[in-house]
Design an enzyme around this catalytic site. Structure first.
Site, short mmCIF file in Angstrom:
data_model
loop_
_atom_site.label_atom_id
_atom_site.label_comp_id
_atom_site.label_asym_id
_atom_site.label_seq_id
_atom_site.Cartn_x
_atom_site.Cartn_y
_atom_site.Cartn_z
CB SER A 96 89.79 46.49 -11.54
OG SER A 96 90.35 46.09 -10.30
CG HIS A 110 88.33 43.27 -17.58
ND1 HIS A 110 88.40 44.28 -18.52
CD2 HIS A 110 89.06 43.68 -16.52
CE1 HIS A 110 89.14 45.26 -18.05
NE2 HIS A 110 89.55 44.93 -16.85
CG ASN A 112 89.63 49.22 -14.94
OD1 ASN A 112 89.91 50.32 -15.39
ND2 ASN A 112 90.17 48.74 -13.84
CG HIS A 149 79.49 44.18 -29.51
ND1 HIS A 149 80.53 45.06 -29.53
CD2 HIS A 149 80.04 42.95 -29.31
CE1 HIS A 149 81.68 44.42 -29.37
NE2 HIS A 149 81.41 43.12 -29.23
N GLY A 262 103.54 49.81 -6.61
CA GLY A 262 103.66 49.21 -5.29
C GLY A 262 102.34 48.84 -4.66
N GLY A 263 101.36 48.48 -5.50
CA GLY A 263 100.07 48.07 -4.98
C GLY A 263 100.12 46.70 -4.33
NE ARG A 264 96.17 42.66 0.40
CZ ARG A 264 95.35 41.66 0.10
NH1 ARG A 264 94.61 41.71 -1.01
NH2 ARG A 264 95.24 40.62 0.91
#
Length: 308
Positions: A96, A110, A112, A149, A262-264
């Site tokens: 990401s 952005h 991902n 695009h 529970g990621g950083r």
């Protein structure tokens, strides 16, 4: 449609290479800054490699994360569209990236690319790809949006004439702030839960989209990076960044997945801009460049004239 360990390994190898390629390419584009690199481990299983660039020549802040995490129960945001998968064990990996330039005339962007496997004893694993890229201008230029695009369309071309329109529309609908009734920016491509093409074709499509990102973004950044700006433009940029924060914290599936799994936290929230402001009920002056952003760019548009 099952997937084996060699195929999962191939995706991991590609994502790690993509992480390095984007790091190198964006350092070259910045022309001065370097990404700070930090390895981390997740107590529940897995970990990642976070890379953050701050106060570069082009980017005020940029972040590129690789993560590979696993656990016993798929977080709610990952199974929201497919409730039959709730409660399965999972493996999730992805890259990401978010870039916040100094110059208000250079868009935020952005990207991902991710891969999920949901597992249950006695049943074949369920897998899917997701990802894409989008552009968030503060001062919009039609030639930039058309170029962006065109690159997106070309990345999709070999997979069918319907693919770009389908995933372009999905991007417009996904990156939409319902409470503001406006898109986050000028769109791009977005796809999720992609497995109906089979593994090889879905994997090839994800690689195509990733390869297209710098082809789309580099010419825009190079064209706008030396544009002169003053206090007015800077204040508008910082104000509009507030919309970016609102989307990421309220709607973004990747942010919610990271927090729920529970990621950083520092790595999950590296997408947020370094400076941002909110002004009560602020509205641009009619006929101003700021008003043009709202009127011409913050709504779904057929940038390539594909629909008569």
């Amino acid at each position: 449609m099952s997937v084996d360990e060699s195929e999962i390994g191939a995706v991991e190898t590609w994502l790690r290479a993509l992480h390095d390629q984007l790091t190198d390419g964006l350092e070259q584009l910045d022309g001065g800054g370097r990404f700070r690199r930090e390895q981390w481990e997740r107590p529940e299983g897995g970990g990642g490699d976070s890379r953050v660039l701050e106060d570069g020549a082009l980017f005020e802040k940029g972040g590129i994360n690789f993560s590979l995490v696993h656990g016993e129960r798929l977080p709610p945001t990952a199974s929201a569209r497919r409730p039959e998968l709730a409660g399965r064990g999972f493996k999730a990996m992805g890259v990401s990236m978010v870039l916040h330039p100094h110059n208000p005339y250079v868009p935020t962007t952005h990207g991902n690319w991710r891969f999920f496997v949901a597992e249950k004893p006695g049943e074949a694993p369920v897998w899917w790809f997701g990802g894409g890229f989008d552009l968030t201008p503060y001062y919009g230029f039609e030639e930039d949006a058309v170029h962006w695009h065109c690159v997106a369309r070309d990345a999709c071309a070999e997979f069918g004439d319907d693919v770009y329109p389908r995933f372009k529309q999905w991007c417009d609908e996904y990156f939409f702030l319902r409470h503001r009734n406006e898109t986050r920016g000028a769109g791009g491509l977005f796809f999720d839960d992609l497995n109906e093409w089979g593994f090889e074709r879905s994997f090839a499509f994800s690689r195509n989209v990733a390869d297209a990102f710098l082809k789309g973004y580099r010419p825009i950044a190079e064209r706008r990076r030396e544009t002169a700006f003053g206090k007015r433009e800077r204040e508008f940029q910082v104000y509009r960044r507030g919309r970016y924060v609102e989307f990421n914290l309220v709607y973004d599936r990747g942010t919610l997945f990271g927090l729920q799994s529970g990621g950083r936290t520092e790595s999950i929230l590296m997408s947020l801009p370094p400076l941002v402001s909110w002004r009560y009920d602020w509205r641009p002056d009619p006929g101003s460049p700021e008003a043009a952003l709202y009127e011409d760019f913050l709504r779904p548009r057929d940038w390539l004239g594909l629909n008569p």
